[in-house]
Each structure stands twice: as C-alpha cells, then as structure tokens.
Design a protein around this motif. Structure first.
Motif, mmCIF file in Angstrom:
data_model
loop_
_atom_site.group_PDB
_atom_site.id
_atom_site.type_symbol
_atom_site.label_atom_id
_atom_site.label_comp_id
_atom_site.label_asym_id
_atom_site.label_seq_id
_atom_site.Cartn_x
_atom_site.Cartn_y
_atom_site.Cartn_z
ATOM 1 N N GLN A 110 0.823 -1.208 0.000
ATOM 2 C CA GLN A 110 0.000 0.000 0.000
ATOM 3 C C GLN A 110 0.861 1.263 0.000
ATOM 4 O OE1 GLN A 110 -2.365 -1.634 3.429
ATOM 5 N NE2 GLN A 110 -4.046 -0.641 2.372
ATOM 6 N N CYS A 113 2.055 1.961 -3.390
ATOM 7 C CA CYS A 113 0.948 2.413 -4.240
ATOM 8 C C CYS A 113 0.384 3.746 -3.747
ATOM 9 C CB CYS A 113 -0.150 1.352 -4.284
ATOM 10 S SG CYS A 113 0.328 -0.157 -5.143
ATOM 11 N N HIS A 114 1.253 4.591 -3.228
ATOM 12 C CA HIS A 114 0.824 5.909 -2.759
ATOM 13 C C HIS A 114 0.112 6.654 -3.885
ATOM 14 C CE1 HIS A 114 0.903 9.883 -0.995
ATOM 15 N NE2 HIS A 114 1.376 9.376 0.139
ATOM 16 N N GLN A 122 4.101 3.271 -9.308
ATOM 17 C CA GLN A 122 3.543 2.430 -8.245
ATOM 18 C C GLN A 122 3.787 0.953 -8.538
ATOM 19 O OE1 GLN A 122 -0.557 3.582 -8.361
ATOM 20 N NE2 GLN A 122 -0.298 5.325 -6.992
ATOM 21 N N THR A 126 6.511 -1.457 -6.476
ATOM 22 C CA THR A 126 5.974 -2.549 -5.672
ATOM 23 C C THR A 126 6.507 -3.896 -6.137
ATOM 24 O OG1 THR A 126 3.951 -1.252 -5.442
ATOM 25 C CG2 THR A 126 3.866 -3.521 -4.720
ATOM 26 N N PRO A 168 1.140 3.527 5.961
ATOM 27 C CA PRO A 168 -0.256 3.261 5.601
ATOM 28 C C PRO A 168 -0.881 2.206 6.507
ATOM 29 C CG PRO A 168 1.217 2.197 4.063
ATOM 30 C CD PRO A 168 2.071 3.060 4.930
ATOM 31 N N ASP A 172 -6.579 2.373 4.194
ATOM 32 C CA ASP A 172 -6.199 3.062 2.963
ATOM 33 C C ASP A 172 -6.398 2.188 1.733
ATOM 34 O OD1 ASP A 172 -5.355 5.318 4.351
ATOM 35 O OD2 ASP A 172 -3.353 4.498 4.674
ATOM 36 N N ALA A 173 -6.800 0.944 1.928
ATOM 37 C CA ALA A 173 -6.820 -0.016 0.822
ATOM 38 C C ALA A 173 -7.727 0.432 -0.314
ATOM 39 C CB ALA A 173 -7.246 -1.398 1.333
ATOM 40 N N ARG A 176 -6.214 3.102 -2.669
ATOM 41 C CA ARG A 176 -5.126 2.640 -3.510
ATOM 42 C C ARG A 176 -5.456 1.319 -4.197
ATOM 43 N NH1 ARG A 176 -0.109 4.289 0.615
ATOM 44 N NH2 ARG A 176 -1.016 6.281 1.202
ATOM 45 N N VAL A 180 -3.047 -1.459 -6.383
ATOM 46 C CA VAL A 180 -2.717 -2.703 -5.693
ATOM 47 C C VAL A 180 -3.149 -3.905 -6.532
ATOM 48 C CG1 VAL A 180 -3.244 -4.122 -3.673
ATOM 49 C CG2 VAL A 180 -2.728 -1.700 -3.384
ATOM 50 N N LEU A 216 -6.094 -8.703 1.045
ATOM 51 C CA LEU A 216 -6.825 -7.586 0.450
ATOM 52 C C LEU A 216 -8.323 -7.852 0.464
ATOM 53 C CD1 LEU A 216 -6.192 -4.860 -0.861
ATOM 54 C CD2 LEU A 216 -6.246 -6.004 -3.078
#
Length: 407
Positions: A110, A113-114, A122, A126, A168, A172-173, A176, A180, A216
């Motif tokens: 996460q 993946c700001h 991103q 990652t 994070p 916040d999922a 983003r 993700v 997730l």
C-alpha cells in the motif's frame, strides 16, 4: 537452498516494513538497500540451514546495515539528527506491537501504491520492493527497456522521501485499490510465466500473490474486483499440478489430466464467483475469473463453452478499450476454436501489425498454421517462436511441437 530462497521471498517485505516503521517512509531507499545487504549476508551465512528465528535475524542485520549506511553517508545534511533518530526510532518495534490482522507485506504494498505516485511508478516500485522481481523481469512484463523501468523505480523512491511519513494502514486499501490490484496481477502473471528463463513457474511468487490477495479481500470485502482477482488466481493456480510434467516440461491445457487439478482451489474460486457475480457490474478481473471458471467447470476441452469464453473476451477487450494486446490475443485463440483457424489467422495478422513483439504471438500463429494443415509455414513460425521465448520450459515445449511436426 530452495528453503532459504522461499524464506527470503516471504521475509524481505516484512523486514522492510519494520525498518520503515522505525525510520520513516522518507528513508525508503536506504531501508530497501539495508534489507538487500541483509539478504546478501543471509545468503552467505545460512547455507541452506535457517536460523531459529529467520525474521528476527534478518531484521537485526538489516537494522545494523541501515545504521552503517547512514553513518557512512558524509554528505547527509542532517547527519546529527539522523544519528539521534537511530537511537530513538519513530515506533517501538516489538513482535507484539502489530495487530494480528496487519500484514507487513500488504502494508508495504500500500505504501508503494501511494496515490501521489504515477501508476507506472507504483507498479514498478511494488514489484521490486514487495515481489522481489528484478528490473529485467519487470521490464519484460511491460515490454519496456530496462533503463526505463530502472528510472521509474529510482524516481518513485525519491518521490516517497518527499511525501508524508505516515505508514499506511489497512483502511487506505480502497484509496489505492486499483494500483494494488494491478501489482498483484502482474506479480501472479510473472509467477506463471517467469521471464528469467527457468523455472517454468515461480511457485513461491504465486503463493505470495495469493496470500496478499486474501489479505486484500479481508480488508475490502465488498469489492467484486478483489474477489474476482482472488478467484482468478485460485482457479489458475489449481491447474499447476497438471501444467508441469515430470521433466519440467509444459503441458498445454487441452492435454492436461484434469483429475490432477487442485480441487480445493477450484471449489473456493467457483464459490467466490457464485457469491459476487450475481448482480455485479463486472470489471476486468471478475471477467477473467469468469473465463477461468468456465475452464475449471468443464470436464475436458471439447466440453468447454468456448462460445461463452469468446464472448467474455470480447466484452473484456471492449471494456479495456483495446489497450491490452494480450487480451486480444486470448480472444483470437478462443475465436479459433469457435470459428476455425482461418478467421483467427486473419485477426492475428492484424494484431501483429500493431504489436509485432507481443509475447506468444509467434507460438499462437504456429499452432494455428499447424491446425490449418500448413506445415511448412508452421515450422517456420515455431522457429520464430523459439527464438522469441526466454522461458526454458516454453522453449522445450515449442521444440517438441516442432520436432513432432517435422516428422
């Protein structure tokens, strides 16, 4: 040594998360370098025998390497402040300080993946920090030069140092989520089509992608796309036992022994689809999961509903705006079963004009030419496909087809 490699794949992102919690997101690059130093030390010292607590060992060594790097950096303008921070981390890091529902790898994912990072950055960052893919693997997955990917990763790390230092949390999922999902999909795709040449499948990387997708799903239970991606992974991974032969050779779908498919994954994937598909507005991942579900539910290739698969690929192609040539290639493969190889070859020629270096393009063309009873052209296409393929198992499969056709 295989056991150690599996441990590194699992432990590295968790170790990175510990360092980021201690020293802040603005130290991302230094923390990642420290983790890589610790992995090198582990490679030298473990020698196939894991320590009693691999996570604690790696975290301790990585912290030492971070301290060494900061102290050795004479150009750092805030060296004295940073030295103080070394003695008083932002968060007291103890094994019991994290919630049992938090997973370090998902949190690092996460972070990478700001939302203020470009989507391309991103994904690249990652795949490097969480999945442990090389720059070459990432470049091959996106069909871009290695230098371009390396530049994206470097810029992303620098950008993270300019953003807020708040680590994070799972809430916040949703913000983003799209990034993700993209990352997890590319990670899983790389696991099933290793660009490094061997092995045919990276089972550790596939397992980690599924693990993150499960986390997730827990964090965003109402997302049909998250459920779709998890179902797609499970239904695809279920075929793995029958996909690789005893000598490491690839076995195509129509030749696989479906009794060897992993039934628990199939049942779980189909149950997910039954749960989220009714009334849903399907996105790309749910559509692909539905296609995988049709394969999983059929007793053999002949009984597969290829017309429905072709229709789903057509919808998927339209939904993605025709920007993904791999989807178009898969739609052409389904079309060849429904309407015959002649129409599919015409569509393939048009695709090749726009994407001449698309992976699997030559191998699909060779197969269609073989089905069209055009052996000389098929032999030439198989040779082109072998030259364009770096995966050892795929090369061997194509050579076997070539030899069989030549005889």
């Amino acid at each position: 040594m295989r056991e150690s490699e599996s441990a590194w794949r699992e432990l590295a992102p968790r170790t990175l998360a510990r360092l980021l919690r201690s020293y802040g997101n603005d130290q991302f690059e230094l923390c990642e370098d420290a983790v890589q130093d610790a992995l090198v030390d582990a490679h030298r010292q473990w020698q196939g025998q894991l320590p009693d607590d691999p996570q604690a060992w790696l975290a301790t060594v990585a912290r030492r390497r971070y301290v060494d790097r900061v102290r050795a950096d004479a150009r750092r303008r805030e060296r004295e402040t940073r030295s103080t921070r070394l003695e008083a981390p932002l968060v007291h890091d103890t094994p019991d300080s994290d919630s049992i529902h938090d997973d370090d790898a998902l949190l690092v994912l996460q972070l990478c993946c700001h939302p203020r990072l470009p989507r391309s950055a991103q994904v690249a960052l990652t795949l490097r920090a969480v999945a442990g893919l090389t720059t070459r693997q990432i470049a091959n997955a996106y069909q871009l030069p290695e230098a371009t990917i390396a530049q994206r990763i470097t810029r992303a790390k620098r950008r993270l140092t300019e953003l807020d230092r708040v680590f994070p949390k799972p809430h916040d999922a949703v913000e983003r989520l799209a990034s993700v999902l993209d990352v997890l999909y590319v990670m899983f795709t790389e696991a099933h089509h290793t660009t490094s040449g061997a092995p045919a499948q990276d089972t550790d990387l596939a397992a980690e992608a599924i693990h993150l997708a499960r986390l997730l799903r827990q964090a965003v239970p109402d997302s049909t796309e998250v459920a779709g991606l998890l179902a797609l992974m499970l239904l695809t991974e279920a075929r793995h036992p029958a996909r690789i032969g005893p000598r490491g050779q690839l076995i195509p779908l129509d030749e696989q022994d479906r009794q060897r498919w992993h039934r628990p994954f199939i049942d779980e994937g189909l149950a997910l689809l039954d749960d989220v598909t009714p009334g849903a507005r399907p996105g790309p991942y749910l559509l692909q999961a539905c296609i995988a579900g049709l394969h999983a539910a059929a007793p053999d290739t002949e009984a597969t509903d290829w017309s429905e698969i072709h229709a789903l690929y057509t919808v998927l192609e339209h939904q993605t705006g025709g920007r993904n040539p791999t989807i178009t290639l898969n739609r052409i493969v389904a079309q060849s079963v429904v309407t015959g190889p002649a129409d599919a070859l015409s569509a393939l020629a048009a695709l090749a004009q726009e994407h001449p270096h698309l992976p699997r393009l030559a191998s699909v063309r060779a197969h269609l030419l073989e089905r069209s009873d055009r052996p000389d052209e098929a032999i030439s296409a198989y040779r082109q496909a072998i030259a364009a393929t770096v995966n050892v198992a795929e090369q061997q499969y194509l050579r076997d087809r070539l030899r069989r056709l030549a005889r």
